[in-house]
Design a protein around this motif. Sequence first.
Motif, mmCIF file in Angstrom:
data_model
loop_
_atom_site.group_PDB
_atom_site.id
_atom_site.type_symbol
_atom_site.label_atom_id
_atom_site.label_comp_id
_atom_site.label_asym_id
_atom_site.label_seq_id
_atom_site.Cartn_x
_atom_site.Cartn_y
_atom_site.Cartn_z
ATOM 1 N N VAL A 153 -27.423 105.850 35.834
ATOM 2 C CA VAL A 153 -25.782 105.163 36.342
ATOM 3 C C VAL A 153 -26.493 105.162 37.249
ATOM 4 N N GLN A 154 -26.943 103.814 37.703
ATOM 5 C CA GLN A 154 -27.906 103.319 38.920
ATOM 6 C C GLN A 154 -26.919 102.261 40.029
ATOM 7 N N VAL A 155 -26.083 103.149 40.757
ATOM 8 C CA VAL A 155 -25.163 102.386 41.938
ATOM 9 C C VAL A 155 -25.415 102.878 43.652
ATOM 10 N N THR A 156 -25.180 101.899 44.525
ATOM 11 C CA THR A 156 -25.627 101.969 45.719
ATOM 12 C C THR A 156 -24.284 103.104 46.343
ATOM 13 N N LEU A 157 -24.234 103.463 47.619
ATOM 14 C CA LEU A 157 -23.183 104.089 48.283
ATOM 15 C C LEU A 157 -22.023 103.068 48.125
ATOM 16 N N ASP A 158 -22.253 101.865 47.863
ATOM 17 C CA ASP A 158 -21.045 101.075 48.280
ATOM 18 C C ASP A 158 -20.307 100.964 47.350
ATOM 19 N N ASP A 159 -20.791 101.052 45.884
ATOM 20 C CA ASP A 159 -20.484 101.074 45.037
ATOM 21 C C ASP A 159 -19.471 102.312 44.456
ATOM 22 N N VAL A 160 -19.264 103.641 45.597
ATOM 23 C CA VAL A 160 -18.335 104.712 45.570
ATOM 24 C C VAL A 160 -17.157 104.322 45.990
ATOM 25 N N LEU A 161 -15.975 104.395 45.496
ATOM 26 C CA LEU A 161 -14.767 104.760 46.450
ATOM 27 C C LEU A 161 -13.876 106.753 46.415
ATOM 28 N N VAL A 162 -13.962 107.151 46.899
ATOM 29 C CA VAL A 162 -13.834 108.248 46.922
ATOM 30 C C VAL A 162 -12.392 108.739 46.968
ATOM 31 N N THR A 163 -11.686 109.910 46.195
ATOM 32 C CA THR A 163 -10.189 109.724 45.192
ATOM 33 C C THR A 163 -10.094 111.037 45.841
ATOM 34 N N ASN A 164 -8.664 111.472 45.709
ATOM 35 C CA ASN A 164 -7.657 112.080 46.332
ATOM 36 C C ASN A 164 -7.821 112.845 44.821
ATOM 37 N N GLY A 165 -8.721 113.624 43.761
ATOM 38 C CA GLY A 165 -8.886 114.126 42.690
ATOM 39 C C GLY A 165 -9.412 112.966 41.638
ATOM 40 N N ALA A 166 -9.472 112.687 40.070
ATOM 41 C CA ALA A 166 -9.273 112.233 39.625
ATOM 42 C C ALA A 166 -8.509 111.593 38.873
ATOM 43 N N GLN A 167 -7.280 111.749 39.293
ATOM 44 C CA GLN A 167 -5.973 111.436 38.828
ATOM 45 C C GLN A 167 -5.708 110.337 39.463
ATOM 46 N N GLU A 168 -5.814 110.555 40.576
ATOM 47 C CA GLU A 168 -5.561 109.309 41.661
ATOM 48 C C GLU A 168 -6.422 108.289 41.154
ATOM 49 N N ALA A 169 -8.052 108.539 40.797
ATOM 50 C CA ALA A 169 -9.327 107.554 40.793
ATOM 51 C C ALA A 169 -8.574 106.577 38.682
ATOM 52 N N LEU A 186 -16.689 104.605 40.289
ATOM 53 C CA LEU A 186 -17.371 103.733 40.391
ATOM 54 C C LEU A 186 -16.277 102.843 39.812
ATOM 55 N N PRO A 187 -15.297 101.525 40.773
ATOM 56 C CA PRO A 187 -14.799 100.410 39.861
ATOM 57 C C PRO A 187 -14.970 99.199 39.739
ATOM 58 N N GLY A 188 -17.025 99.423 39.980
ATOM 59 C CA GLY A 188 -17.149 98.251 39.609
ATOM 60 C C GLY A 188 -16.876 96.748 40.197
ATOM 61 N N ARG A 189 -16.817 95.715 39.752
ATOM 62 C CA ARG A 189 -16.195 94.478 39.665
ATOM 63 C C ARG A 189 -14.536 94.744 40.355
ATOM 64 N N TYR A 190 -14.438 95.491 40.147
ATOM 65 C CA TYR A 190 -12.830 95.430 40.414
ATOM 66 C C TYR A 190 -12.663 96.455 41.832
ATOM 67 N N MET A 191 -14.002 96.679 42.774
ATOM 68 C CA MET A 191 -13.417 97.216 44.017
ATOM 69 C C MET A 191 -12.605 96.462 44.096
ATOM 70 N N ALA A 192 -12.699 95.426 44.782
ATOM 71 C CA ALA A 192 -11.779 95.354 45.834
ATOM 72 C C ALA A 192 -9.790 95.614 45.356
ATOM 73 N N SER A 193 -9.846 95.488 44.907
ATOM 74 C CA SER A 193 -8.429 95.873 44.088
ATOM 75 C C SER A 193 -7.736 97.512 44.161
ATOM 76 N N ALA A 194 -9.203 97.914 43.958
ATOM 77 C CA ALA A 194 -9.596 99.899 43.860
ATOM 78 C C ALA A 194 -9.232 99.969 45.321
ATOM 79 N N ARG A 195 -10.018 98.731 46.288
ATOM 80 C CA ARG A 195 -9.961 99.348 47.785
ATOM 81 C C ARG A 195 -8.571 99.107 48.448
ATOM 82 N N GLN A 196 -8.548 98.010 47.898
ATOM 83 C CA GLN A 196 -6.847 98.337 48.475
ATOM 84 C C GLN A 196 -5.785 98.722 48.145
ATOM 85 N N GLN A 197 -5.851 98.889 46.338
ATOM 86 C CA GLN A 197 -4.600 99.388 46.812
ATOM 87 C C GLN A 197 -4.994 101.575 46.810
ATOM 88 N N LYS A 198 -6.357 102.127 47.299
ATOM 89 C CA LYS A 198 -6.335 103.115 48.061
ATOM 90 C C LYS A 198 -5.941 103.181 49.221
#
Length: 471
Positions: A162-178, A323-335
Amino acid sequence: MGVLYNQVADRLQALIKDGVYREGDRLPGVRVLSKQFGVSISTVLQAHQTLEARGYLQPRERSGYFVRLPAVDAPEPVMQRHRNRPVPVTAREMTLELCADAQKLMVPLATAIPHADYLPLRQIQQSTLWAARRGLETLDYAFPGKESFRRQIAQRMAAVGVQVTLDDVLVTNGAQEAIILGLRAVTQPGDIVAVESPSFPGILQALEVVGLRALEIPTHPSDGLSLEGLELALEQWPLKACVVVTNHSNPMGARMPDERKKQLVSMLAAAGVPLIEDDIYGDLYHTGERPRPAKAFDRADNVIYCSSFSKTISPGLRLGWMLPGRYMASARQQKYFSNLATSSIPQLAVAHFLEQGGYDRYLRSAREHYREATERMRAAVARSFPVGTAVSRPQGGFVLWVQLPEGVSGTRVYHRARAENINVAPGLMFSISDKFESCLRLNGGNPWTERIDQAIARLGALAHEELGQGG
């Protein structure tokens, strides 16, 4: 060394199967076997422990190891096929009971939590002390995550295709929050989401938190989610997402083959239904190579990948990522709206641990521990439980799914076991529609002790009693 003692164990097992050593025979002493196989005494002792886990040897104090033929191997559970309808998710009280403080005094066979003996405690303590001395770096809001940690995640994802950059990764409080962030990014309250059946209770709880309806899809104990069942569901219902543990699922331990992962990703992409992949057990494969996640086959940016270090480094760190992919903006906002960021010190500590190479060294021993522990527990269940009991054969992780004979209530066994301070997980926890009344999940991630051996024997006796009473 791990390969060598397995080779010695395999050769001794072959001698037992060929009748050279018969049931009840005492094996030669460790010094004799050390010379016979040209290995160290410690290697012979590890081989003995491996054969004990497989059910071929029984230690006797001050007497040595004696041959014990394993019970007839229990079959795998069958995939239960049901015509399902979407159902709102509500929490079961027994799920909370298993996590209560009182359960810490019981034999720990319920929760899927790794034993402290199998965790890299010393290494993570050292890395945490290192992180705590980083000064101002530990005091800021680490949103969307510490750069050093996200870099390590990007490197590890590249190793599994899985090829991703640092900006593709969103850190969470465990997999449950992800998983919750992923669900909120792609659904609205009342939507229908496909899940495995049986399903990890944490996933069902995530659906409840977001206000979603679950549609249970039959799941094979080895191959995972039924693609045929999912295809039928896509035709009948307006699914908005599908949540799957693709590698070593909880509770069955299923690992979806690569070809079926490709089909799963392609099927959902064609239907426009996002796949939320939980890969929390991916690193805990028992043999061979690290299985690839479904995300490795994602060409449409339709897979939201979720994982954490809760099953490997420490559940208490609550350190996951997605790795939210194209849903990163929404996931970042929710986080950001929910809790701003994940704590800095655990991120810095784990990044340091990964950078030093300690994680991969630790994993090599952890995988062997869990393989032996689950093999030993599986053999003990086969010996102690009634004829007709089926037990999963996990290829990774450390949980076992036990399907009791028809007429035996797993819930009654659960309640009776708790009264005797034995904690197990009843099958009802893993469904929203009471499908698995005759099942139990056992945590095999514990060092084998006489207390656990006796607990498995007692569970088997309770199952025999329930069978004799007609359920």
